[in-house]
Motif scaffolding. Structure first.
Motif, PDB file in Angstrom:
ATOM      1  N   PRO A 379     -11.325  32.108   5.583  1.00  0.00           N
ATOM      2  CA  PRO A 379     -11.857  31.361   4.442  1.00  0.00           C
ATOM      3  C   PRO A 379     -13.374  31.289   4.505  1.00  0.00           C
ATOM      4  O   PRO A 379     -13.946  31.183   5.588  1.00  0.00           O
ATOM      5  CB  PRO A 379     -11.228  29.975   4.599  1.00  0.00           C
ATOM      6  N   LEU A 380     -14.042  31.308   3.328  1.00  0.00           N
ATOM      7  CA  LEU A 380     -15.501  31.223   3.298  1.00  0.00           C
ATOM      8  C   LEU A 380     -15.956  30.506   2.036  1.00  0.00           C
ATOM      9  O   LEU A 380     -15.226  30.422   1.043  1.00  0.00           O
ATOM     10  CB  LEU A 380     -16.139  32.607   3.404  1.00  0.00           C
ATOM     11  N   GLN A 381     -17.169  30.014   2.096  1.00  0.00           N
ATOM     12  CA  GLN A 381     -17.811  29.354   0.948  1.00  0.00           C
ATOM     13  C   GLN A 381     -19.288  29.719   0.986  1.00  0.00           C
ATOM     14  O   GLN A 381     -19.973  29.422   1.967  1.00  0.00           O
ATOM     15  CB  GLN A 381     -17.620  27.838   1.006  1.00  0.00           C
ATOM     16  N   VAL A 382     -19.783  30.393  -0.069  1.00  0.00           N
ATOM     17  CA  VAL A 382     -21.175  30.843  -0.105  1.00  0.00           C
ATOM     18  C   VAL A 382     -21.754  30.575  -1.485  1.00  0.00           C
ATOM     19  O   VAL A 382     -21.029  30.502  -2.487  1.00  0.00           O
ATOM     20  CB  VAL A 382     -21.281  32.348   0.226  1.00  0.00           C
ATOM     21  N   ASP A 383     -23.096  30.441  -1.539  1.00  0.00           N
ATOM     22  CA  ASP A 383     -23.824  30.299  -2.795  1.00  0.00           C
ATOM     23  C   ASP A 383     -24.213  31.682  -3.296  1.00  0.00           C
ATOM     24  O   ASP A 383     -24.707  32.518  -2.519  1.00  0.00           O
ATOM     25  CB  ASP A 383     -25.069  29.443  -2.612  1.00  0.00           C
ATOM     26  N   VAL A 384     -24.008  31.936  -4.568  1.00  0.00           N
ATOM     27  CA  VAL A 384     -24.342  33.226  -5.170  1.00  0.00           C
ATOM     28  C   VAL A 384     -24.972  32.995  -6.536  1.00  0.00           C
ATOM     29  O   VAL A 384     -24.865  31.908  -7.117  1.00  0.00           O
ATOM     30  CB  VAL A 384     -23.086  34.126  -5.312  1.00  0.00           C
ATOM     31  N   LYS A 385     -25.603  34.047  -7.051  1.00  0.00           N
ATOM     32  CA  LYS A 385     -26.207  33.970  -8.371  1.00  0.00           C
ATOM     33  C   LYS A 385     -25.122  33.878  -9.434  1.00  0.00           C
ATOM     34  O   LYS A 385     -24.074  34.530  -9.321  1.00  0.00           O
ATOM     35  CB  LYS A 385     -27.086  35.192  -8.632  1.00  0.00           C
ATOM     36  N   PRO A 386     -25.354  33.077 -10.464  1.00  0.00           N
ATOM     37  CA  PRO A 386     -24.354  32.991 -11.535  1.00  0.00           C
ATOM     38  C   PRO A 386     -24.144  34.349 -12.198  1.00  0.00           C
ATOM     39  O   PRO A 386     -25.035  35.198 -12.227  1.00  0.00           O
ATOM     40  CB  PRO A 386     -24.964  31.975 -12.511  1.00  0.00           C
ATOM     41  N   GLY A 387     -22.978  34.535 -12.708  1.00  0.00           N
ATOM     42  CA  GLY A 387     -22.650  35.764 -13.397  1.00  0.00           C
ATOM     43  C   GLY A 387     -21.178  36.085 -13.271  1.00  0.00           C
ATOM     44  O   GLY A 387     -20.397  35.332 -12.691  1.00  0.00           O
ATOM     45  N   LEU A 393     -10.910  41.626  -2.098  1.00  0.00           N
ATOM     46  CA  LEU A 393     -10.530  41.247  -0.749  1.00  0.00           C
ATOM     47  C   LEU A 393      -9.738  42.393  -0.127  1.00  0.00           C
ATOM     48  O   LEU A 393      -8.910  43.033  -0.799  1.00  0.00           O
ATOM     49  CB  LEU A 393      -9.679  39.971  -0.741  1.00  0.00           C
ATOM     50  N   LYS A 394     -10.004  42.642   1.173  1.00  0.00           N
ATOM     51  CA  LYS A 394      -9.309  43.697   1.896  1.00  0.00           C
ATOM     52  C   LYS A 394      -8.709  43.119   3.170  1.00  0.00           C
ATOM     53  O   LYS A 394      -9.368  42.350   3.874  1.00  0.00           O
ATOM     54  CB  LYS A 394     -10.270  44.835   2.259  1.00  0.00           C
ATOM     55  N   TYR A 395      -7.473  43.544   3.461  1.00  0.00           N
ATOM     56  CA  TYR A 395      -6.812  43.075   4.681  1.00  0.00           C
ATOM     57  C   TYR A 395      -5.800  44.116   5.124  1.00  0.00           C
ATOM     58  O   TYR A 395      -4.786  44.335   4.448  1.00  0.00           O
ATOM     59  CB  TYR A 395      -6.126  41.729   4.444  1.00  0.00           C
ATOM     60  N   LYS A 396      -6.104  44.771   6.241  1.00  0.00           N
ATOM     61  CA  LYS A 396      -5.185  45.721   6.871  1.00  0.00           C
ATOM     62  C   LYS A 396      -4.579  46.708   5.875  1.00  0.00           C
ATOM     63  O   LYS A 396      -3.369  46.916   5.814  1.00  0.00           O
ATOM     64  CB  LYS A 396      -4.070  44.974   7.605  1.00  0.00           C
ATOM     65  N   GLY A 397      -5.469  47.310   5.080  1.00  0.00           N
ATOM     66  CA  GLY A 397      -5.020  48.312   4.125  1.00  0.00           C
ATOM     67  C   GLY A 397      -4.594  47.760   2.782  1.00  0.00           C
ATOM     68  O   GLY A 397      -4.380  48.512   1.829  1.00  0.00           O
ATOM     69  N   TYR A 398      -4.464  46.449   2.663  1.00  0.00           N
ATOM     70  CA  TYR A 398      -4.123  45.816   1.394  1.00  0.00           C
ATOM     71  C   TYR A 398      -5.403  45.402   0.669  1.00  0.00           C
ATOM     72  O   TYR A 398      -6.398  45.028   1.310  1.00  0.00           O
ATOM     73  CB  TYR A 398      -3.247  44.585   1.608  1.00  0.00           C
ATOM     74  N   THR A 399      -5.383  45.438  -0.639  1.00  0.00           N
ATOM     75  CA  THR A 399      -6.517  44.987  -1.449  1.00  0.00           C
ATOM     76  C   THR A 399      -6.037  43.990  -2.487  1.00  0.00           C
ATOM     77  O   THR A 399      -4.879  44.034  -2.936  1.00  0.00           O
ATOM     78  CB  THR A 399      -7.213  46.161  -2.155  1.00  0.00           C
ATOM     79  N   TRP A 400      -6.956  43.093  -2.838  1.00  0.00           N
ATOM     80  CA  TRP A 400      -6.701  42.087  -3.894  1.00  0.00           C
ATOM     81  C   TRP A 400      -7.984  41.958  -4.688  1.00  0.00           C
ATOM     82  O   TRP A 400      -9.077  41.839  -4.102  1.00  0.00           O
ATOM     83  CB  TRP A 400      -6.328  40.755  -3.254  1.00  0.00           C
ATOM     84  N   LYS A 401      -7.914  41.997  -6.000  1.00  0.00           N
ATOM     85  CA  LYS A 401      -9.130  41.941  -6.799  1.00  0.00           C
ATOM     86  C   LYS A 401      -8.939  41.054  -8.025  1.00  0.00           C
ATOM     87  O   LYS A 401      -7.820  40.891  -8.536  1.00  0.00           O
ATOM     88  CB  LYS A 401      -9.574  43.335  -7.223  1.00  0.00           C
ATOM     89  N   LYS A 402     -10.060  40.491  -8.447  1.00  0.00           N
ATOM     90  CA  LYS A 402     -10.050  39.620  -9.621  1.00  0.00           C
ATOM     91  C   LYS A 402     -11.474  39.501 -10.152  1.00  0.00           C
ATOM     92  O   LYS A 402     -12.434  39.463  -9.377  1.00  0.00           O
ATOM     93  CB  LYS A 402      -9.515  38.230  -9.254  1.00  0.00           C
ATOM     94  N   THR A 403     -11.606  39.450 -11.466  1.00  0.00           N
ATOM     95  CA  THR A 403     -12.908  39.203 -12.084  1.00  0.00           C
ATOM     96  C   THR A 403     -13.145  37.695 -12.140  1.00  0.00           C
ATOM     97  O   THR A 403     -12.304  36.948 -12.654  1.00  0.00           O
ATOM     98  CB  THR A 403     -12.971  39.795 -13.499  1.00  0.00           C
ATOM     99  N   VAL A 404     -14.263  37.254 -11.565  1.00  0.00           N
ATOM    100  CA  VAL A 404     -14.560  35.827 -11.512  1.00  0.00           C
ATOM    101  C   VAL A 404     -15.906  35.564 -12.175  1.00  0.00           C
ATOM    102  O   VAL A 404     -16.805  36.407 -12.150  1.00  0.00           O
ATOM    103  CB  VAL A 404     -14.581  35.307 -10.057  1.00  0.00           C
ATOM    104  N   GLU A 405     -16.026  34.394 -12.761  1.00  0.00           N
ATOM    105  CA  GLU A 405     -17.290  33.953 -13.361  1.00  0.00           C
ATOM    106  C   GLU A 405     -17.860  32.825 -12.511  1.00  0.00           C
ATOM    107  O   GLU A 405     -17.228  31.792 -12.334  1.00  0.00           O
ATOM    108  CB  GLU A 405     -17.078  33.473 -14.792  1.00  0.00           C
ATOM    109  N   ILE A 406     -19.054  33.053 -11.980  1.00  0.00           N
ATOM    110  CA  ILE A 406     -19.747  32.049 -11.184  1.00  0.00           C
ATOM    111  C   ILE A 406     -20.689  31.297 -12.111  1.00  0.00           C
ATOM    112  O   ILE A 406     -21.578  31.899 -12.726  1.00  0.00           O
ATOM    113  CB  ILE A 406     -20.528  32.691 -10.019  1.00  0.00           C
TER     114      ILE A 406
END
Length: 734
Positions: A379-387, A393-406
């Motif tokens: 788990p992580l929590q970071v500050d990023v530029k809005p957009g 996300l990658k884990y042992k050959g698996y991928t997970w993706k999603k479009t997010v709005e910050i």
């Protein structure tokens, strides 16, 4: 000359006033971003201001003209009472009730235009526009009517630009200089001021709103409860005045600032960097000062300049020229920056706070990418530029993706659950597979699915094998299927010999995988045989249960006892019954006695149960206190109580050397048996008397004879002893 008042402290005072008015809402004279440069008490009404250089002021019959530095450059008198006026490019038009007068800047009368019921006048470099209760009239400087429009009715306001004529009452009309109607639009309320920025961009103040019109269409509208008396565009900021209040907007309609000027403003115009405003008796010039306008997303951020808190965004602030540091704080987020100001520069500063993204995943320790940037492991929590970003996300050959709005200064939480994999392999291969009812291909295959329970159907030779699986995130759930048939054998007893075809098998395994086909199952047990032929398909499970029979023989002593098997009465002894080779509980009941035995058929051989019932009896002897035995087995000393089986037995008693045995028959009602040994004792006693007592008697008599004389002895011996002998003998026989 008129008294011109110049304020050398205007910049400093204005800086203080802007801050207080904007953020504390105090009613203090001042214009945000401007410092008052000079003021003139004209003592007359200001009728118009030229956007280039001149200010026209008229009171009754006196005309005053000032330049943009507040210097009176022209002064002349009228022989009539003026009601309206306009000045443009050194041309002055003054309106009375029924006439309009064209003057040069020095007061020279150039032309008189006769127009009854005059409402407003305007002048350009070559045209005079007059509005009355009938319409509008356009003249040249020689007095010639160029064109007129009477069908639009009474007009209240008129403005002219280099290529257009704008007239309004509750509608706004735009004409070309040649008289063509280009467009008109309803404004919904009475117009008080028109400020054309260009031929396509016009700002209008009405009795209840500020309106921007672009190309004949209303771009935006701000409604107020008080009239917008005058409108001006200065330094790309639209300023609307309503009484003493001033409202500043950018061209998109976003409010930049608002303030109470403390002045009753009736007209405002922009001349370069100067904002000129007029009241009923004064003209004031405000010059653009150095400062900043600070906005943030989101707004409401606390602003610190050089370490000092100065307010919250949006904020307009006057500052000294030079370098400065700025810090913005909002809900735990911080922005720091530095900037420099040139004299007279108004610097816009717009800041957007970072947003925060918090990412968790199942399982954790997945790699996190936001766009092209690697952020770390979950788990992580970071500050990023809005957009808007693609979160990967990658884990042992698996991928997970999603479009997010910050979003700025907002926490965006994302929880990712990785798919799992169903891996299906079969023998043989190339077998069709469905997952949750959908065809997914042929074996061997891997299919990624969402975690949870799934229905897997493997179809082979028109037969379907069903598997329900629970798929875990980022894990492979394997399904391996060998398409054999299975025989489940449940054979009783297990000692039976079992053959599948000609192959002998061990039945303790329970199940046997075989290729699809036809099989003969043969079972041998104790000379008995069971046989059946099975045709098995791929994946078929065949359950075979065989229980052999055997013979259960039950007898008892005495006969006629009732027999119960597993609680059910089946007859009386002796009994022979055909039963399955299982386990049984046998009860044999005789009168008040019950014998229970468990019989286990572990083979097909017959089983026997023999029961001998007992009886408790009392044994007495004469004499008593002597040892007793039954069937040669010592059981104790009489009298005694003992338990013996029903039927015939030999009862024996022994006393010293005397022993006697008798046959007894123990019946269910036998309570007591007795045995006496007096007879042998008496007989043996007689024998002892003969063998012992008589010799003793003879010895005694012999002693007596020795003391008598011979004769006497002889006579006695001859006569008496015989009688005594007979007498003793008779006594013994009795």
């Amino acid at each position: 000359m008129l008294d011109i008042m110049r304020n050398k402290h205007a910049i400093v005072v204005s800086m203080m006033l802007v801050f207080l008015v904007t953020h504390s809402h105090l009613v203090i004279a001042g214009i945000p971003g401007y410092s008052e440069e000079w003021s003139v008490n004209v003592g007359v009404s200001v009728l118009d201001m030229d956007v280039s250089s001149y200010i026209l002021a008229v009171k009754s019959s006196e005309v005053k003209v000032f330049n943009n530095e507040g210097v009176n450059v022209s002064l002349f008198s009228l022989n009539f009472t003026a009601t309206r006026g306009d000045i443009r490019y050194s041309n002055i038009i003054i309106g009375a009730s029924n006439k309009a007068y064209l003057y040069a800047l020095d007061g020279t009368l150039r032309r008189i235009y006769n127009v009854p019921n005059l409402k407003d006048v305007a002048v350009s470099s070559s045209k005079v526009v007059i509005a009355n209760t009938s319409g509008i009239y356009v003249y040249d400087f020689d007095g010639n009517l160029v064109w007129n429009k009477t069908e639009i009715g009474s007009i209240k306001i008129v403005e002219v630009t280099s290529d257009s004529v704008f007239v309004a009452k509750d509608r706004l009309y735009k004409f070309s200089l040649s008289g063509d109607l280009l467009w008109n639009i309803s404004l919904g309320s009475e117009v008080l001021d028109i400020y054309p920025v260009s031929s396509s961009e016009v700002y209008i103040g009405t009795v209840d709103s500020l309106i921007k019109v672009s190309g004949g269409t209303i771009s935006w509208q701000k409604n107020y409860s008080t009239p917008i008396q005058t409108v001006v565009m200065c330094n790309n900021i639209v300023i609307a005045f309503s009484g003493s209040m001033a409202y500043a907007y950018d061209r998109t309609g976003e409010l930049v600032w608002s303030t109470d000027t403390g002045l009753d403003v009736i007209m405002a115009r922009c001349m370069g960097d100067r904002l000129i405003i007029a009241t009923s008796s004064t003209i004031r010039s405000f010059i653009k000062v150095a400062g900043i306008t600070v906005s943030s997303t989101p707004s409401g951020a606390t602003v610190y300049i050089d370490g000092n808190r100065v307010g919250e965004t949006p904020l307009t602030l006057e500052l000294d020229p030079g370098s400065h540091k700025i810090r913005l704080e909002y809900d735990g987020y911080t922005i720091t920056d530095s900037f420099s100001l040139e004299p007279g520069e108004m610097l816009p500063l717009n800041y957007v706070f970072d947003g925060t993204i918090k990412v968790t995943s199942t399982p954790s320790e997945a790699e996190v990418y936001l766009g092209e940037d690697y952020l770390g492991l979950t788990p992580l929590q970071v500050d990023v530029k809005p957009g808007t970003y693609l979160l990967l996300l990658k884990y042992k050959g698996y991928t997970w993706k999603k479009t997010v709005e910050i979003k700025p200064a907002k926490l965006t939480k994302v929880t990712a659950v990785f798919n799992g994999t169903i891996f299906v392999e079969t023998q043989p291969q190339n077998i069709s597979v469905k997952i949750d009812g959908k065809n997914v291909g042929r074996t061997p295959l891997k299919v990624d699915v969402i975690p949870g329970y799934h229905h897997v159907a493997i179809i082979y030779n028109n037969e379907t094998l069903i598997k329900n699986v629970n798929v875990k995130p980022a894990e492979i759930t394997r399904i391996s299927v060998i398409f054999n048939a299975t025989l489940y054998l449940d054979i009783v007893p297990r000692s039976a010999e079992v053959y599948i075809g000609t192959r002998k098998i061990d039945v303790t395994n329970g199940y046997y995988d075989v290729d699809p086909g036809e099989y003969a199952v043969t079972i041998y047990c104790g000379g008995k045989m069971w046989k059946k032929v099975f045709r098995l398909s791929a994946g078929q499970n065949e359950y075979v249960k065989v229980v052999f029979n055997s013979t259960l023989k039950i007898s008892s002593v005495p006969k006629g006892a009732e027999v119960y098997i597993n609680g059910s009465r089946v007859g009386v002894t002796p009994l022979e019954k055909n039963v399955e080779t299982l386990t049984y509980v046998v009860e044999i009941r005789f009168q008040n006695q019950t014998v229970r035995k468990t019989v286990v058929f572990d083979t097909c051989e017959p089983k026997e149960v023999n029961v001998v019932f007992n009886k408790t009896i009392t044994i007495a002897t004469f004499p008593s206190g002597i040892p007793v035995s039954i069937d040669s087995v010592p059981i104790g000393t009489s009298p005694l109580t003992t338990t013996v089986s029903l039927g015939n037995h030999t009862l024996s008693a022994r006393w010293i050397i005397f022993e006697k045995s008798v046959n007894i028959n123990i019946l269910p009602d036998t309570e007591k048996v007795s045995i006496s040994i007096w007879e042998p004792i008496a007989f043996i006693g007689a024998l002892i008397a003969v063998a012992v007592i008589i010799p003793i008697a003879k010895l005694i008599l012999s002693s007596k004879r020795e003391r008598l004389s011979y004769r006497y002895t002889y006579r006695n011996i001859k006569e008496e002893p015989e009688e005594r002998y007979e007498e003793v003998y008779d006594e013994y026989e009795w």
